[in-house]
Write a protein that holds these residues in place. Structure first.
Motif, short mmCIF file in Angstrom:
data_model
loop_
_atom_site.label_atom_id
_atom_site.label_comp_id
_atom_site.label_asym_id
_atom_site.label_seq_id
_atom_site.Cartn_x
_atom_site.Cartn_y
_atom_site.Cartn_z
N MET A 3 103.39 75.25 24.89
CA MET A 3 104.03 74.43 25.94
C MET A 3 103.21 73.18 26.23
SD MET A 3 104.94 75.47 29.83
CE MET A 3 103.33 75.31 30.56
N HIS A 4 101.90 73.33 26.37
CA HIS A 4 101.08 72.17 26.76
C HIS A 4 100.93 71.17 25.61
CE1 HIS A 4 100.52 73.66 30.70
NE2 HIS A 4 100.11 74.82 30.23
N LEU A 5 100.92 71.66 24.39
CA LEU A 5 100.88 70.74 23.25
C LEU A 5 102.14 69.86 23.25
CD1 LEU A 5 99.42 70.64 20.07
CD2 LEU A 5 101.82 71.12 19.67
N LEU A 6 103.29 70.50 23.51
CA LEU A 6 104.56 69.77 23.45
C LEU A 6 104.70 68.80 24.63
CD1 LEU A 6 106.88 72.72 22.35
CD2 LEU A 6 105.97 70.89 20.92
N ARG A 7 104.33 69.24 25.84
CA ARG A 7 104.50 68.33 26.98
C ARG A 7 103.51 67.16 26.90
NH1 ARG A 7 100.55 68.26 30.59
NH2 ARG A 7 99.23 70.09 30.71
N ARG A 8 102.33 67.42 26.32
CA ARG A 8 101.37 66.31 26.17
C ARG A 8 101.80 65.34 25.07
NH1 ARG A 8 96.28 70.29 26.30
NH2 ARG A 8 95.72 70.05 28.48
N ASN A 9 102.55 65.89 24.12
CA ASN A 9 103.06 65.08 23.01
C ASN A 9 101.94 64.62 22.08
OD1 ASN A 9 105.22 63.98 21.59
ND2 ASN A 9 105.04 62.00 22.61
N LEU A 10 101.17 65.60 21.61
CA LEU A 10 100.16 65.31 20.59
C LEU A 10 100.89 64.94 19.30
CD1 LEU A 10 96.92 65.75 20.22
CD2 LEU A 10 97.67 67.62 18.74
N ASP A 11 100.42 63.93 18.60
CA ASP A 11 101.08 63.51 17.37
C ASP A 11 100.76 64.51 16.24
OD1 ASP A 11 102.46 62.12 15.47
OD2 ASP A 11 100.87 60.65 15.13
N SER A 64 109.98 72.18 27.34
CA SER A 64 108.56 71.88 27.53
C SER A 64 108.29 70.37 27.40
CB SER A 64 107.71 72.61 26.48
OG SER A 64 107.87 74.00 26.61
N GLY A 65 109.31 69.62 27.03
CA GLY A 65 109.13 68.17 26.94
C GLY A 65 109.01 67.63 25.53
N ALA A 66 109.29 68.48 24.52
CA ALA A 66 109.20 67.99 23.13
C ALA A 66 110.18 66.85 22.91
CB ALA A 66 109.51 69.12 22.15
N ARG A 67 109.76 65.84 22.17
CA ARG A 67 110.59 64.67 21.91
C ARG A 67 111.21 64.71 20.52
NH1 ARG A 67 111.78 62.71 26.63
NH2 ARG A 67 112.42 60.81 25.57
N PHE A 68 110.89 65.76 19.75
CA PHE A 68 111.52 65.95 18.44
C PHE A 68 111.75 67.45 18.26
CE2 PHE A 68 111.84 66.96 14.02
CZ PHE A 68 112.40 65.85 13.39
N VAL A 69 113.00 67.85 18.16
CA VAL A 69 113.32 69.27 18.00
C VAL A 69 114.31 69.41 16.85
CG1 VAL A 69 114.28 71.32 19.13
CG2 VAL A 69 112.95 69.68 20.48
N ALA A 70 113.96 70.26 15.90
CA ALA A 70 114.84 70.45 14.73
C ALA A 70 114.88 71.92 14.34
CB ALA A 70 114.33 69.62 13.56
N ARG A 71 115.92 72.26 13.60
CA ARG A 71 116.06 73.62 13.08
C ARG A 71 116.37 73.56 11.59
NH1 ARG A 71 120.26 75.95 16.78
NH2 ARG A 71 119.14 77.05 18.42
N ALA A 72 115.81 74.51 10.85
CA ALA A 72 116.06 74.54 9.41
C ALA A 72 116.01 75.99 8.93
CB ALA A 72 115.03 73.69 8.68
N ILE A 73 116.25 76.16 7.63
CA ILE A 73 116.26 77.50 7.02
C ILE A 73 115.29 77.48 5.84
CG2 ILE A 73 117.71 79.18 5.78
CD1 ILE A 73 120.13 78.01 7.31
N ASP A 74 114.50 78.56 5.70
CA ASP A 74 113.45 78.62 4.67
C ASP A 74 113.92 78.18 3.28
OD1 ASP A 74 115.01 80.90 4.34
OD2 ASP A 74 113.38 82.35 4.61
N THR A 75 115.05 78.70 2.82
CA THR A 75 115.46 78.46 1.42
C THR A 75 116.47 77.31 1.29
OG1 THR A 75 117.15 80.15 1.72
CG2 THR A 75 115.10 80.86 0.67
N HIS A 76 116.78 76.63 2.37
CA HIS A 76 117.84 75.61 2.31
C HIS A 76 117.34 74.29 1.71
CE1 HIS A 76 121.26 73.13 3.43
NE2 HIS A 76 121.93 74.25 3.63
N THR A 108 102.22 58.88 22.67
CA THR A 108 101.58 60.16 22.36
C THR A 108 100.29 60.35 23.17
OG1 THR A 108 100.23 59.31 20.57
CG2 THR A 108 102.46 60.03 20.01
N PHE A 109 99.90 61.62 23.26
CA PHE A 109 98.70 62.01 24.00
C PHE A 109 97.44 61.41 23.36
CE2 PHE A 109 95.37 65.41 24.59
CZ PHE A 109 95.19 65.23 25.95
N ASP A 110 97.35 61.54 22.03
CA ASP A 110 96.14 61.06 21.35
C ASP A 110 95.98 59.55 21.52
OD1 ASP A 110 98.39 62.18 19.68
OD2 ASP A 110 97.76 60.55 18.38
N ARG A 111 97.09 58.81 21.44
CA ARG A 111 97.01 57.36 21.63
C ARG A 111 96.54 57.04 23.05
NH1 ARG A 111 95.44 54.82 18.05
NH2 ARG A 111 96.62 56.01 16.57
N ALA A 112 97.09 57.78 24.04
CA ALA A 112 96.73 57.53 25.44
C ALA A 112 95.24 57.80 25.68
CB ALA A 112 97.58 58.41 26.36
#
Ligand SMILES: Cc1ncc(C[n+]2csc(CCOP(=O)(O)OP(=O)(O)O)c2C)c(N)n1
Ligand code: SF4
Length: 344
Positions: free
Chosen positions: A111-119, A168-180, A305-309
């Motif tokens: 949660m904290h990684l996502l809300r901070r937005n570490l690159d 949690s504040g993620a700015r990129f959320v995706a879903r995929a399938i292992d073999t697709h 991003t957090f690291d840039r800040a």
């Protein structure tokens, strides 16, 4: 990354000589291959790349990538990845985690990684079970899952990884399938996003939860049960014969038939990856309830991003100041030890 600095590698350059210790047929192999195939296309350098994992079958991943890597402790990959990125923001950091690792013992850290937005890129291998510890139910296991720890069936309601990430504040959320075949393109989009990119990958655990995703991954079932969204494109599936529409009365997404390819007349919505509300509805759309599952890049709306800040704040705090180690050491309470005199 600067396009001018693209570097040439082949998938082989990203493979190690380590014996891969996953069960034959495990979905982890397919994800490993997809990542090794994608890296050359990103034009990145192995020596600038770090894979960080927690504990679990999936977390053995860094051993198999010819890059720097940390196989850390259970649920703590986000903390180590944050340290790596802050120590050297130029590194390309990937986190590999399982549903148990990221959402149970590591839920707080994720949660904290996502809300901070570490690159960085977070690849969550969701097999809805604890693989490494022999099949106990996990935070994503469905109600009724029978396992060594729930012989009568789990009564817990499962968490949705993508919903957790978005909340949690993620700015990129995706879903995929292992073999697709689309997995590499999702990985590329995740890498292109500056900030924490969260990718849930449905991964088949052939030993403890085989075929749990079969209702939408099996070849015959796939067209009717997978909806791959693309920014700016109508949300269609079943070879264009069906789509999703927003019902204005109940404010929910519904499946509609598309006649003669006329998706506009059918009221099919167009995907906007910057729309947070739409992303939530797409994530919630029927997973686990037997309906089609929404896949691809669901939300992509960057912010600083957090690291840039941190880098900018450090630069501002030290601007115009010369480092003076002696001054720092003698700051605060210091005293001089007097020369010992003769004992009386
Ligand atoms: C502090 C601590 N608690 C518990 C464990 C036991 N443990 C190891 S891996 C794991 C769960 C793994 O499940 P998941 O993250 O879903 O990964 P998978 O093995 O399915 O890839 C657990 C509970 C541990 N190693 N350390
Ligand atoms: S136990 Fe499951 S997740 Fe672990 S290696 Fe075997 S098949 Fe893969």
């Amino acid at each position: 990354m600067n396009e001018m600095t693209k570097f040439t590698t082949t998938p082989k350059d990203w493979e190690t000589d380590q014996e891969v210790r996953w069960c034959p047929g495990c979905g982890d192999y397919a994800v490993l291959k997809a990542v090794q195939r994608t890296m050359p296309e990103l034009g990145v350098r192995p020596e600038n790349t770090v894979f960080v994992s927690g504990i679990g079958c999936s977390s053995r991943f860094p051993y198999y990538m010819e890059t720097y890597g940390f196989h850390t402790i259970h649920g703590r990959a986000p903390a180590v990845a944050t340290g790596v990125k802050l120590a050297n923001p130029e590194l390309d950091v990937w986190i590999i985690t399982g549903d148990g690792d990221a959402l149970s013992i590591g839920g707080n850290h994720t949660m904290h990684l996502l809300r901070r937005n570490l690159d960085c890129q977070v690849l969550l291998f969701n097999n809805e079970i604890y693989g490494l510890t022999k099949g106990q139910y996990s935070p994503t296991s469905r109600v009724g899952t029978r396992s060594p720890s729930t012989p009568y069936g789990s009564v817990d309601r499962p968490a949705s990884p993508c919903s957790f990430a978005l909340g949690s504040g993620a700015r990129f959320v995706a879903r995929a399938i292992d073999t697709h075949k689309n997995l590499p393109s999702v990985l590329k989009a995740a890498h292109a996003h500056k900030g924490a990119s969260f990718v849930e990958i449905y991964q088949n655990c052939i030993v403890y939860n085989d075929d749990v995703f079969a209702p939408f991954t099996e070849k015959k079932a796939a067209p009717d049960n997978q909806i791959w969204v693309e920014d700016g494109k109508p949300v269609l599936f079943a070879n264009g014969a069906k789509g999703l529409t927003l019902n204005r009365t109940d404010l929910k997404l519904h499946v509609v038939d598309v006649v003669d390819g006329d998706w506009e007349a059918a009221g099919v919505i167009v995907h906007d990856q910057t729309n947070h509300g739409l992303a939530q509805m797409l994530i919630d759309f029927a997973p686990g309830e037997g309906g089609p599952v929404v896949l691809g890049v669901i939300f992509n709306h960057p912010r600083p991003t957090f690291d840039r800040a941190v880098v900018e704040q450090n630069a501002a705090a030290t601007a115009g100041k010369k480092p003076d180690l002696q001054k720092l050491i003698s700051k605060g309470q210091t005293w001089q030890v007097e020369k010992a005199g003769p004992t009386l």
